[in-house]
Write an enzyme that holds these catalytic residues in place. Structure first.
Site, PDB file in Angstrom:
ATOM      1  N   TYR A   1      -7.527  -0.379 -21.719  1.00  0.00           N
ATOM      2  CA  TYR A   1      -9.009  -0.368 -21.627  1.00  0.00           C
ATOM      3  C   TYR A   1      -9.716  -0.766 -20.576  1.00  0.00           C
ATOM      4  O   TYR A   1     -10.581   0.042 -19.741  1.00  0.00           O
ATOM      5  CB  TYR A   1      -9.718  -1.364 -22.661  1.00  0.00           C
ATOM      6  CG  TYR A   1     -11.025  -1.524 -22.948  1.00  0.00           C
ATOM      7  CD1 TYR A   1     -11.612  -0.321 -23.616  1.00  0.00           C
ATOM      8  CD2 TYR A   1     -11.740  -2.488 -22.130  1.00  0.00           C
ATOM      9  CE1 TYR A   1     -13.210  -0.488 -23.601  1.00  0.00           C
ATOM     10  CE2 TYR A   1     -13.206  -2.427 -22.567  1.00  0.00           C
ATOM     11  CZ  TYR A   1     -13.965  -1.452 -23.212  1.00  0.00           C
ATOM     12  OH  TYR A   1     -15.148  -1.506 -23.364  1.00  0.00           O
ATOM     13  N   ALA A   2      -8.988  -2.170 -19.602  1.00  0.00           N
ATOM     14  CA  ALA A   2      -9.380  -2.308 -18.476  1.00  0.00           C
ATOM     15  C   ALA A   2      -9.062  -1.023 -17.316  1.00  0.00           C
ATOM     16  O   ALA A   2     -10.142  -0.788 -16.414  1.00  0.00           O
ATOM     17  CB  ALA A   2      -8.677  -3.462 -18.026  1.00  0.00           C
TER      18      ALA A   2
ATOM     19  N   LYS B   1     -12.095   1.481 -17.579  1.00  0.00           N
ATOM     20  CA  LYS B   1     -12.995   1.082 -17.486  1.00  0.00           C
ATOM     21  C   LYS B   1     -13.204   0.895 -15.780  1.00  0.00           C
ATOM     22  O   LYS B   1     -14.388   1.102 -15.142  1.00  0.00           O
ATOM     23  CB  LYS B   1     -13.593  -0.210 -17.992  1.00  0.00           C
ATOM     24  CG  LYS B   1     -13.796  -0.077 -19.833  1.00  0.00           C
ATOM     25  CD  LYS B   1     -14.893   0.829 -19.941  1.00  0.00           C
ATOM     26  CE  LYS B   1     -15.010   1.184 -21.350  1.00  0.00           C
ATOM     27  NZ  LYS B   1     -16.249   2.277 -21.418  1.00  0.00           N
TER      28      LYS B   1
HETATM   29  P1  NAD Z   1     -19.065   1.184 -30.822  1.00  0.00           P
HETATM   30  O1  NAD Z   1     -17.687   1.373 -31.324  1.00  0.00           O
HETATM   31  O2  NAD Z   1     -20.025   0.500 -31.361  1.00  0.00           O
HETATM   32  O3  NAD Z   1     -19.637   2.690 -30.440  1.00  0.00           O
HETATM   33  C1  NAD Z   1     -18.837   3.732 -29.785  1.00  0.00           C
HETATM   34  C2  NAD Z   1     -19.172   5.109 -30.064  1.00  0.00           C
HETATM   35  O4  NAD Z   1     -18.717   6.033 -29.488  1.00  0.00           O
HETATM   36  C3  NAD Z   1     -19.502   5.531 -31.565  1.00  0.00           C
HETATM   37  O5  NAD Z   1     -20.498   6.182 -31.805  1.00  0.00           O
HETATM   38  C4  NAD Z   1     -18.350   6.359 -31.611  1.00  0.00           C
HETATM   39  O6  NAD Z   1     -18.410   7.297 -32.775  1.00  0.00           O
HETATM   40  C5  NAD Z   1     -17.998   7.106 -30.201  1.00  0.00           C
HETATM   41  N1  NAD Z   1     -17.138   7.568 -29.965  1.00  0.00           N
HETATM   42  C6  NAD Z   1     -15.715   6.885 -29.870  1.00  0.00           C
HETATM   43  N2  NAD Z   1     -14.770   7.834 -29.822  1.00  0.00           N
HETATM   44  C7  NAD Z   1     -15.198   8.892 -29.591  1.00  0.00           C
HETATM   45  C8  NAD Z   1     -14.798  10.403 -29.467  1.00  0.00           C
HETATM   46  N3  NAD Z   1     -13.549  10.451 -29.175  1.00  0.00           N
HETATM   47  N4  NAD Z   1     -15.614  11.463 -29.271  1.00  0.00           N
HETATM   48  C9  NAD Z   1     -16.931  11.147 -29.343  1.00  0.00           C
HETATM   49  N5  NAD Z   1     -17.536   9.996 -29.820  1.00  0.00           N
HETATM   50  C10 NAD Z   1     -16.590   8.844 -29.732  1.00  0.00           C
HETATM   51  O7  NAD Z   1     -18.997   0.733 -29.381  1.00  0.00           O
HETATM   52  P2  NAD Z   1     -20.136   0.110 -28.288  1.00  0.00           P
HETATM   53  O8  NAD Z   1     -19.850  -1.205 -28.264  1.00  0.00           O
HETATM   54  O9  NAD Z   1     -21.317   0.723 -28.591  1.00  0.00           O
HETATM   55  O10 NAD Z   1     -19.567   0.784 -27.113  1.00  0.00           O
HETATM   56  C11 NAD Z   1     -20.161   1.928 -26.414  1.00  0.00           C
HETATM   57  C12 NAD Z   1     -19.600   1.802 -24.900  1.00  0.00           C
HETATM   58  O11 NAD Z   1     -19.961   0.439 -24.215  1.00  0.00           O
HETATM   59  C13 NAD Z   1     -18.215   1.996 -25.127  1.00  0.00           C
HETATM   60  O12 NAD Z   1     -17.776   2.852 -23.636  1.00  0.00           O
HETATM   61  C14 NAD Z   1     -17.746   0.568 -24.553  1.00  0.00           C
HETATM   62  O13 NAD Z   1     -16.336   0.495 -24.043  1.00  0.00           O
HETATM   63  C15 NAD Z   1     -18.618   0.048 -23.732  1.00  0.00           C
HETATM   64  N6  NAD Z   1     -18.765  -1.468 -23.853  1.00  0.00           N
HETATM   65  C16 NAD Z   1     -18.994  -2.068 -25.031  1.00  0.00           C
HETATM   66  C17 NAD Z   1     -19.161  -3.638 -24.931  1.00  0.00           C
HETATM   67  C18 NAD Z   1     -19.242  -4.216 -26.039  1.00  0.00           C
HETATM   68  O14 NAD Z   1     -19.095  -5.504 -26.062  1.00  0.00           O
HETATM   69  N7  NAD Z   1     -19.512  -3.669 -27.309  1.00  0.00           N
HETATM   70  C19 NAD Z   1     -18.691  -4.228 -23.561  1.00  0.00           C
HETATM   71  C20 NAD Z   1     -18.556  -3.414 -22.539  1.00  0.00           C
HETATM   72  C21 NAD Z   1     -18.559  -2.186 -22.713  1.00  0.00           C
END
Ligand code: NAD
Length: 249
Positions: A157-158, A161
């Site tokens: 993941y890191a 990102k």
């Molecule tokens: P989540 O799991 O709630 O939502 C992720 C979304 O991405 C979902 O709608 C899922 O259906 C979609 N998705 C996943 N794989 C997919 C694919 N192969 N094709 C199409 N859609 C796909 O996650 P989130 O927390 O809302 O994360 C959103 C973004 O923010 C991500 O990139 C995540 O890495 C980043 N992020 C989240 C956090 C956190 O604390 N939640 C922190 C830092 C970064």
């Protein structure tokens, strides 16, 4: 300068829940027509389109796996066929497959790099030719504090990102003269399904590192995305905006 996106068209990957959904809502409520992709949850996607239609906003849900670069070309073509342009791309789709290196499989690596990083390549490539022709456009990519600080159990993941940050800075340099900005939002700990899946002890430990003492709500990340997509951010490119309650300073 405002956050008004009236008349603009936006595309968000992974828009049915969490941060992606909050971005869809924020962009629509700021006046943009918004398309969003989803992998499998058609019912959730349709419900979101309907809910926003009831508020008077035009959105479109498109099923496509974010890691599929040909799919990205098709999605962007469908957006431009329907709305004639693409002003804002938000690369949001992301997954985790956390394991210590000792147990991490090649499949864990490929899945996370494919969904999180290759997707940013595919969608940016599909969008930028449209944006270059328009001589304007905004690309906002979701990274994470983990891409800057690292985190045990998240090498895949890191890497994805951190890769997004290097990719975005490079593309910002390529596209600056074409009127296209490329920026990154790096959230800390946000309350979504992604973090709900973490063990409670890990969540408590993470909270302890946040100076503001709480997790973010998805709308607080969407607010930063909206700013970078808006006319107010016209002179910002190649920037990494940490939205992390002070976690990574
Ligand atoms: P989540 O799991 O709630 O939502 C992720 C979304 O991405 C979902 O709608 C899922 O259906 C979609 N998705 C996943 N794989 C997919 C694919 N192969 N094709 C199409 N859609 C796909 O996650 P989130 O927390 O809302 O994360 C959103 C973004 O923010 C991500 O990139 C995540 O890495 C980043 N992020 C989240 C956090 C956190 O604390 N939640 C922190 C830092 C970064």
């Amino acid at each position: 300068m405002t956050l008004d996106l009236t008349g603009q068209t936006a595309l968000v990957t992974g828009g049915t829940r969490g941060i992606g959904r909050a971005c869809v809502e924020a962009l629509a409520r700021s006046g943009a027509r918004v398309a969003f992709t989803y992998r499998s949850s058609s019912a959730e996607a349709d419900a979101l389109v309907e809910a926003l239609a009831e508020e008077g906003f035009e959105t479109m849900a498109l099923q496509s796996d974010a890691a599929d670069a040909a799919g990205a070309q098709d999605v962007v073509a469908r957006v431009t066929d329907r709305w004639g342009r693409l002003d804002v791309l938000v690369n949001n789709a992301g997954i985790t497959r956390d394991r210590l290196m000792l147990r991490m499989s090649e499949d864990d690596w490929d899945a996370v790099i494919g969904t999180n990083l290759k997707s940013v390549f595919g969608y940016s490539k599909a969008a930028y030719s449209v944006m270059m022709r328009q001589r304007s456009g905004r690309i906002v990519n979701l990274s994470s504090v983990v891409g800057v600080m690292g985190n045990a159990g998240q090498t895949n993941y890191a890497a994805s990102k951190a890769g997004i940050i290097g990719f975005s800075k490079s593309l910002a340099r390529e596209l600056g003269s074409r009127g296209v900005t490329v920026n990154v939002v790096a959230p800390g700990y946000v309350e979504t399904d992604m973090t709900a899946a973490m063990p409670d002890a890990a969540r408590q430990a993470m909270l302890g590192t946040v100076p503001l003492g709480r997790a973010a709500q998805p709308g607080e990340i969407a607010a930063a995305v909206l700013f970078l997509a808006s006319p107010a951010a016209a002179y910002i490119t190649g920037h990494v905006l940490m939205v992390d309650g002070g976690m990574a300073m």
